[in-house]
Structure formats: structure tokens, C-alpha cells
Design a protein around this motif. Structure first.
Motif, mmCIF file in Angstrom:
data_model
loop_
_atom_site.group_PDB
_atom_site.id
_atom_site.type_symbol
_atom_site.label_atom_id
_atom_site.label_comp_id
_atom_site.label_asym_id
_atom_site.label_seq_id
_atom_site.Cartn_x
_atom_site.Cartn_y
_atom_site.Cartn_z
ATOM 1 N N GLU A 14 0.830 -1.222 0.000
ATOM 2 C CA GLU A 14 0.000 0.000 0.000
ATOM 3 C C GLU A 14 0.853 1.256 0.000
ATOM 4 O O GLU A 14 0.359 2.374 -0.115
ATOM 5 C CB GLU A 14 -0.952 -0.026 1.197
ATOM 6 C CG GLU A 14 -2.016 -1.102 1.026
ATOM 7 C CD GLU A 14 -2.969 -1.141 2.205
ATOM 8 O OE1 GLU A 14 -3.391 -0.070 2.674
ATOM 9 O OE2 GLU A 14 -3.244 -2.259 2.672
ATOM 10 N N HIS A 15 2.159 1.071 0.220
ATOM 11 C CA HIS A 15 3.103 2.198 0.194
ATOM 12 C C HIS A 15 2.777 3.251 1.230
ATOM 13 O O HIS A 15 2.912 4.447 0.986
ATOM 14 C CB HIS A 15 3.179 2.795 -1.231
ATOM 15 C CG HIS A 15 3.473 1.748 -2.267
ATOM 16 N ND1 HIS A 15 2.856 1.702 -3.487
ATOM 17 C CD2 HIS A 15 4.308 0.675 -2.248
ATOM 18 C CE1 HIS A 15 3.307 0.655 -4.172
ATOM 19 N NE2 HIS A 15 4.176 0.016 -3.438
ATOM 20 N N LYS A 16 2.339 2.767 2.391
ATOM 21 C CA LYS A 16 2.009 3.677 3.486
ATOM 22 C C LYS A 16 2.998 3.478 4.627
ATOM 23 O O LYS A 16 3.852 2.598 4.594
ATOM 24 C CB LYS A 16 0.596 3.371 3.989
ATOM 25 C CG LYS A 16 -0.465 3.509 2.920
ATOM 26 C CD LYS A 16 -1.694 4.204 3.479
ATOM 27 C CE LYS A 16 -2.674 4.537 2.370
ATOM 28 N NZ LYS A 16 -3.583 3.426 2.057
ATOM 29 N N LYS A 17 2.792 4.279 5.675
ATOM 30 C CA LYS A 17 3.669 4.168 6.830
ATOM 31 C C LYS A 17 3.179 3.027 7.730
ATOM 32 O O LYS A 17 2.044 3.050 8.205
ATOM 33 C CB LYS A 17 3.628 5.486 7.594
ATOM 34 C CG LYS A 17 4.904 5.782 8.281
ATOM 35 C CD LYS A 17 4.984 7.211 8.697
ATOM 36 C CE LYS A 17 6.215 7.356 9.544
ATOM 37 N NZ LYS A 17 6.398 8.718 9.974
ATOM 38 N N LYS A 249 11.531 9.552 -1.323
ATOM 39 C CA LYS A 249 10.872 10.869 -1.384
ATOM 40 C C LYS A 249 10.083 11.010 -2.673
ATOM 41 O O LYS A 249 8.961 11.466 -2.682
ATOM 42 C CB LYS A 249 11.951 11.966 -1.379
ATOM 43 C CG LYS A 249 12.248 12.527 -0.005
ATOM 44 C CD LYS A 249 13.127 13.756 -0.145
ATOM 45 C CE LYS A 249 14.014 13.876 1.073
ATOM 46 N NZ LYS A 249 15.186 14.678 0.903
ATOM 47 N N TYR A 251 9.399 8.571 -5.191
ATOM 48 C CA TYR A 251 8.539 7.498 -5.722
ATOM 49 C C TYR A 251 7.898 6.638 -4.628
ATOM 50 O O TYR A 251 7.228 5.656 -4.939
ATOM 51 C CB TYR A 251 9.355 6.571 -6.638
ATOM 52 C CG TYR A 251 10.027 7.294 -7.769
ATOM 53 C CD1 TYR A 251 9.269 7.793 -8.835
ATOM 54 C CD2 TYR A 251 11.404 7.506 -7.777
ATOM 55 C CE1 TYR A 251 9.889 8.472 -9.880
ATOM 56 C CE2 TYR A 251 12.014 8.182 -8.808
ATOM 57 C CZ TYR A 251 11.263 8.661 -9.865
ATOM 58 O OH TYR A 251 11.863 9.333 -10.892
ATOM 59 N N GLY A 252 8.130 7.005 -3.373
ATOM 60 C CA GLY A 252 7.661 6.157 -2.269
ATOM 61 C C GLY A 252 6.158 5.886 -2.290
ATOM 62 O O GLY A 252 5.710 4.850 -1.815
ATOM 63 N N SER A 253 5.377 6.796 -2.873
ATOM 64 C CA SER A 253 3.925 6.553 -2.884
ATOM 65 C C SER A 253 3.558 5.562 -3.990
ATOM 66 O O SER A 253 2.420 5.123 -4.071
ATOM 67 C CB SER A 253 3.183 7.875 -3.095
ATOM 68 O OG SER A 253 3.548 8.408 -4.347
ATOM 69 N N GLN A 254 4.552 5.234 -4.851
ATOM 70 C CA GLN A 254 4.236 4.334 -5.964
ATOM 71 C C GLN A 254 4.961 2.984 -5.885
ATOM 72 O O GLN A 254 4.523 2.001 -6.456
ATOM 73 C CB GLN A 254 4.624 4.999 -7.288
ATOM 74 C CG GLN A 254 3.841 6.257 -7.580
ATOM 75 C CD GLN A 254 4.525 7.047 -8.672
ATOM 76 O OE1 GLN A 254 5.495 7.760 -8.439
ATOM 77 N NE2 GLN A 254 4.022 6.917 -9.884
ATOM 78 N N TYR A 291 9.907 7.582 6.004
ATOM 79 C CA TYR A 291 9.158 7.794 4.759
ATOM 80 C C TYR A 291 8.020 6.799 4.574
ATOM 81 O O TYR A 291 7.167 6.985 3.706
ATOM 82 C CB TYR A 291 10.103 7.699 3.551
ATOM 83 C CG TYR A 291 11.078 8.841 3.517
ATOM 84 C CD1 TYR A 291 10.696 10.090 3.018
ATOM 85 C CD2 TYR A 291 12.368 8.698 4.017
ATOM 86 C CE1 TYR A 291 11.582 11.161 3.019
ATOM 87 C CE2 TYR A 291 13.253 9.759 4.020
ATOM 88 C CZ TYR A 291 12.859 10.983 3.522
ATOM 89 O OH TYR A 291 13.723 12.030 3.528
ATOM 90 N N SER A 293 6.558 3.089 3.296
ATOM 91 C CA SER A 293 6.869 2.425 2.015
ATOM 92 C C SER A 293 8.272 1.811 2.034
ATOM 93 O O SER A 293 8.926 1.689 1.011
ATOM 94 C CB SER A 293 6.753 3.440 0.868
ATOM 95 O OG SER A 293 6.526 2.803 -0.347
#
Ligand code: B1M
Lengths: 328, 209
Positions: A14-17, A249, A251-254, A291, A293
Motif C-alpha cells: 500500500e506504500h504507506k507508513k 521521497k 517514488y515512495g507513494s508508488q 518515509y 513504504s
């Protein structure tokens, strides 16, 4: 509180914390890899299903290493020479039972990841030898493309078997296309010749409801956007010669990053002290953890064959992870 | 474009199927074999620099070296017996326990292009084998040891120390991904090069060429 599995999936898929930084070396049931005799030859060495000879050496920590005379000299003749493993001859259920006995099967607690070694590029190098394979990509790109497509067709059949018998959450394709200082080939060559096949394999994995990861050691930061584009959930075995923080920073959400530990530096040495190991794990947790992810992964290369020496290398790393995994 | 310029371009762009004919044409046009060889050496220097700076990658370098060797094959019979361009013999190998040879092979190619007569011992070479090879071959001026694994760095140290103990005046250069200048100094090597592109200049510097 989340289970280690839920926590892992939160970060890696899910690329979350996550609640705490997951650890690839303890939160995962890792199947496949060296156990695939059709890919890496039988234990102790021998022929794989492609006719490539493998042997185990002490300095390789007992891991199989390809060698012997190359199966394929001239890439243009691949159709007449290259044979693919017969996956129906393999005892899938027996292998699953054996691996579950070794690594456990607590599927509700830990994620199941299946390691599919020898990606398309690596398989070409195993068939031809590294140097011939690298030259062939520049000199005979059409023939390479056709062979990569055939290897991908075979891998897709492998994914079907793995999905049916192992039912993993994740399949990681191992394709080591990078060296310590950069990609083996130019990013252009990667994009035109290898990436389309990586994408087709990712798509096939997803079609089975499984999450695709790609493993690439070495400095490959230039193509992380490509891995994102072809739908890779996580890039594994990330080593710090890459700007991991920058990647998280940007691409971490992807895409998630699995790795961080300096496996090729002082902390990766057999004689690394507990202080050195501790300090590098802390660095990973403090630098990359915030960050999200991010999944920690670290190991040391030990001499001596067998799983005991591998475990001996990992234990102090895992101890340090327990100490620092809650750092915010 | 002069014939020699053609040869240079073909080497730099790795056109191994075309180089032999171009070298023959240059010879037929009256160019001296030594000048053609020097031009190819210069081309490999350019290729090495581009590789060091990240402008080109391993495959481009491999095909350039392959092209150069095709050109050298044509020159060899013409230059036979003319040892004038040799910098001496260099023994090279990947140290004991280590099977990585791509980097070592690139260094062999660069040193060969620079004018060394190379004796390649392959991979997994025990320390004593370097010494034996130095004694078996003529005019050995340099031993080059490569190591790629952190677990084989001690083998690199052993190689350097064994060579220095047996032949104290022998020059030794080391390299490989985990090796640094500090490590090279620590184990008593005479030199270190971070990549194949810079290895030729370093090797020449060490032997005072
Ligand atoms: C004398 O003067 C000089 C001067 C300069 C010199 C020099 C000497 N020697 C080299 N240089 C310099 O010039 C060259 C050109 O610029 C450079 O050479 P390099 O060799 O650095 O660069 C080459 C041009 C390209 N680089 C390479 O060729 C190495 C690439 C990577 C991917 C690699 C490869 C290809 C292989 N491997 Co291996 N392999 C890895 C590498 C990953 C990485 N991140 O580097 C590395 C080195 N391998 C590793 C490992 C663990 C292993 N490998 C193994 C096997 C193999 C293959 C056989 C599959 C294959 C080698 C094929 C071959 N014919 O060489 C096993 C060991 C076998 C053994 N006993 O040696 C095995 C143990 C396990 C395994 N199954 O992968 C890792 C070492 C980790 C560590 N802590 O040391 C590794 C860093 C990958 C990783 N990230 O985990 C410079 O260093």
C-alpha cells in the motif's frame, strides 16, 4: 496491533507508513529460489532444466553458481538449441511440503513471498556466459528480444504452477541487471530490450492476484521510474550505493523499497562487529523508516556452505532490527 | 576520412565484423602497422574514458575490445617479431575463492590495448599461482589481482603478500568493486584502479612507463 503480515503489506504494497519498520528477513515466509532444481540445478550442483551446469562453492555461502561451457554460443541459433524445463515433471506438492517444513507456513502471521530466480537477463547470461550475452544485446537485438520473449513465456507457465501450489502473496522476480557502479547495459538498452518482458511477467503475476516485486542488486536507481511504470509494487535488495532516500521521497507513494543495509560495505563483512552492524541498522531505520513504504532487509555474505553460516550472519542484524524498528 | 580514421571509428563503435577489412585496407593504402595499432590503442583509451565517466556501459566496452582484437589479428603477422611496442608482461587473475571475471576481463582488455602482453590466469587463482606464473613467463613487470567479494578480500591480501614475499621487487596492482585505495595501501599493493578505464594509466604509472 497489526500482525507482521498486515504491517508488511501496509508498507510494501500500500506504500504507506507501517506501525513499525517491517523486516524482510523475519516477517516473510520465503519459498522458491534455490529449491527450484529446474532453475538452479540439484542441491550440491548439476544440470538445470535448460542444460546449464551449476556448482556450489564455499565463498558463495553454498549458493549455486552457474559455470561450465555455455549452452548457447550464437544467439541467432537459440531456437534450435535452447530447451526449457518441463515444469510438469517437478514435484510441486512435495516441494511445498518440504519448504513449509523448513520455513514454516504461518500464513496468517507472515507474508508468503516466492522467489523466482534467474530473470530474463540473468537466464540469457547463464545460457551464453555474461560477456557473450552482453555483446549479443547490442549486436543481435532482434534475436535477444525473441529469446527474452520465449523465456518470459516459460516464466508465465512457472507463475501458473507457483500460484496453484504455493499460493504466495508476492512473487519476486530476480533480475540482476546492475553492477556496483551502474546498470550493466545502458538505460536505453534496458528500456527497449528487457523492460517490455519485465512488464509482461509483472502483468501475468498480477493476473493471478499476486503482487509483483523485482529484485535488482547494485546501482539501478536510474530505472526505478521504469519499475514503477511496469507496475512493480516493490524494489528489493536496494543497496545504499543508490540514493534510497531520494527514491523514497520521489517514488515512495508508488513503489516500496526493500533493503537499505550496506551489504557490500563494512557492515556486510563476515568480520563486522556488533557495533558496526548495530550502527548500520540504526542508520536505515532513522533515514528510510520515516518515509513509510520501506521494508528493512540486510544480510552478510559468510564463507562456508550451508544455511547455518547464512543464519549466523543474519542473527545480529535481526537483533538490531528488533531494537530500532520502532524509531519514528 | 583516412583509412586509419575509419579503423578508429570502427573500434570505438565496436564494429568487430568490419574492423579486419578496414585494417587491411589501411595497410594496403600504405599506413604503417605500428600507426594503425597506436590508433586503435588511442580508440580504446577513448572507450575507457567514456566507460569511466558512465557515458557508455559494459556491452559497448566489450564490443569495442572485441573489435580491437579483430584488428590486432590482422596486424600480428605483419608485426611479428617486432617487440618494440610491448610494455612487458602482466599476469592477471581473480583471487582464490572468487569466480567473478567480467571486470577482470575488461581490465585484461584495457591493459592489452595499452601495450602489455597479458597472461590471464582466470578465476579462483591461489596466491602461489601468481608467483609461479611470474617465474614461468618472460619479462613480467606487473601482477594484477582482482577481487569482487567481501569474503575474498583476505585472499587479495594473501595474494599481494605472497607475491611480495617471493618476488619483493614485483609491482602489484589490485582492484574490484569492494576494493578501495585505502585497502590497497593497507595490504601493501603498489597501486589501485577503480575501473577498467583508469587501470591502463595506473598500470603504466606503476611500472614507470
Ligand atoms: C588489478 O587491477 C584492477 C583494477 C580494476 C579492477 C580490477 C582489477 N578488477 C575489477 N576492476 C574494476 O574494473 C572493472 C571494470 O570497470 C570493475 O569490475 P567489476 O567486476 O566491479 O564490474 C564489472 C564490469 C561488472 N560487475 C560485475 O560483473 C559483477 C556484477 C554482479 C551482479 C555479480 C555477478 C555478475 C555474478 N555473481 Co556475484 N555479482 C555481484 C555483482 C553485483 C554488483 N553490485 O556489483 C556481486 C559481486 N556478487 C555477489 C555475490 C554474493 C555472489 N556472486 C556470485 C556469483 C555471480 C555470478 C556467477 C552469477 C556472476 C559472475 C559472472 C562472471 N562471469 O563474472 C556468487 C559468488 C561466486 C564466487 N565464489 O565468486 C555469490 C556469492 C552469490 C550469488 N549466487 O550471486 C555480491 C557480493 C556481496 C559481497 N558482500 O561481497 C554482489 C555485490 C551482488 C550483491 N549485491 O549481492 C572494477 O571493479
Amino acid at each position: 496491533m497489526l500482525t507482521p503480515k498486515e504491517n508488511f503489506l501496509l508498507a510494501a504494497v500500500e506504500h504507506k507508513k507501517p506501525e513499525w519498520v517491517p523486516n524482510e528477513m523475519s516477517d516473510v515466509i520465503m519459498y522458491g529460489g534455490a529449491f527450484e532444481s529446474f532453475e538452479n540445478g540439484p542441491a550440491g550442483g548439476g544440470l538445470d532444466g535448460f542444460g546449464v551446469t551449476w556448482h556450489a562453492t564455499e565463498s558463495a555461502g553454498g549458493q549455486p553458481v552457474p559455470g561450465g561451457k555455455p549452452v548457447l554460443d550464437d544467439i541467432e541459433k537459440w531456437e534450435n538449441i535452447v530447451k526449457f524445463p518441463n515444469l510438469d515433471e517437478y514435484d510441486w506438492e512435495g516441494s511445498l511440503a518440504m519448504q513449509a517444513g523448513i520455513f514454516g507456513a504461518d500464513r496468517d502471521q507472515r507474508v508468503v513471498e516466492y522467489g523466482m530466480w534467474n530473470g530474463q537477463f540473468l537466464r540469457l547470461t547463464h545460457l551464453m556466459g555474461f560477456e557473450n550475452a552482453l555483446c549479443a544485446m547490442l549486436e543481435e537485438p532482434e534475436a535477444c528480444d525473441a529469446l527474452f520473449a520465449a523465456i518470459t513465456d516459460y516464466k508465465i507457465k512457472l507463475v501458473e504452477r507457483v500460484a496453484k501450489h504455493f499460493k504466495p502473496d508476492i512473487i519476486t522476480s530476480y533480475d540482476d541487471i546492475a553492477t556496483e557502479r551502474g546498470l550493466f547495459m545502458s538505460p536505453g538498452t534496458y528500456r527497449s530490450l528487457i523492460k517490455p518482458h519485465h512488464k509482461r511477467l509483472n502483468d501475468a503475476i498480477k493476473a493471478h492476484g499476486i503482487i509483483p516485486f523485482i529484485h535488482t542488486c547494485g546501482k539501478c536507481e536510474e530505472i526505478i521510474p521504469d519499475y514503477v511504470e511496469i507496475g512493480t509494487a516493490a524494489w528489493t535488495s536496494a543497496q545504499p550505493m543508490n540514493d534510497i532516500e531520494g527514491i523514497l521521497k520521489k517514488y515512495g507513494s508508488q513503489i516500496a523499497v526493500v533493503g537499505g543495509y550496506d551489504t557490500n560495505g563494512r557492515p556486510g563483512l563476515e568480520e563486522a562487529t556488533n557495533e558496526e552492524i548495530d550502527a548500520d541498522v540504526k542508520r536505515c531505520m532513522e533515514t528510510y523508516g520515516p518515509y513509510g513504504s520501506y521494508v528493512f532487509m540486510g544480510f552478510r555474505l559468510m564463507s562456508g556452505a550451508g544455511p547455518e553460516s547464512f543464519m549466523e550472519g543474519i542473527l545480529p542484524i535481526n537483533d538490531a532490527v528488533e531494537k530500532y524498528k520502532h524509531i519514528k | 576520412m583516412s583509412k586509419i580514421e575509419d579503423v578508429k571509428v570502427l573500434v570505438e563503435t565496436g564494429k568487430s565484423k568490419k574492423v579486419a577489412a578496414a585494417v587491411q585496407e589501411a595497410l594496403d593504402a600504405g599506413d604503417k602497422a605500428q600507426d594503425i595499432l597506436d590508433a586503435m590503442i588511442a580508440s580504446m583509451g577513448v572507450v575507457g574514458d567514456k566507460f569511466s565517466s558512465g557515458e557508455i556501459f559494459v556491452p559497448e566496452m566489450l564490443i569495442a575490445a572485441k573489435a580491437m582484437s579483430k584488428g590486432v589479428e590482422v596486424l600480428k603477422p605483419v608485426m611479428a617479431g617486432d617487440g618494440s611496442s610491448s610494455l612487458g608482461t602482466c599476469i592477471m587473475g581473480t583471487v582464490a575463492g572468487d569466480l567473478h571475471d567480467i571486470g577482470k576481463n575488461l581490465v585484461v582488455m584495457m591493459l592489452e590495448s595499452a601495450g602489455f602482453d597479458m597472461v590471464d590466469l582466470g578465476v579462483d587463482v591461489p596466491a602461489e599461482r601468481f608467483v609461479e606464473a611470474a617465474k614461468e613467463n618472460n619479462n613480467v613487470v606487473l601482477i594484477a589481482c582482482s577481487g569482487l567479494l567481501t569474503t575474498t578480500m583476505p585472499a587479495l591480501k594473501e595474494a599481494v603478500q605472497t607475491i611480495k614475499a617471493a618476488i619483493p621487487e614485483m609491482k602489484v596492482i589490485v582492484g574490484g568493486a569492494p576494493v578501495t585505495q585505502e585497502y590497497a595501501d593497507e595490504i601493501g599493493a603498489d597501486g589501485y584502479a577503480p575501473d577498467a578505464g583508469s587501470s591502463a594509466a595506473k598500470a603504466k604509472e606503476i611500472i614507470g612507463a
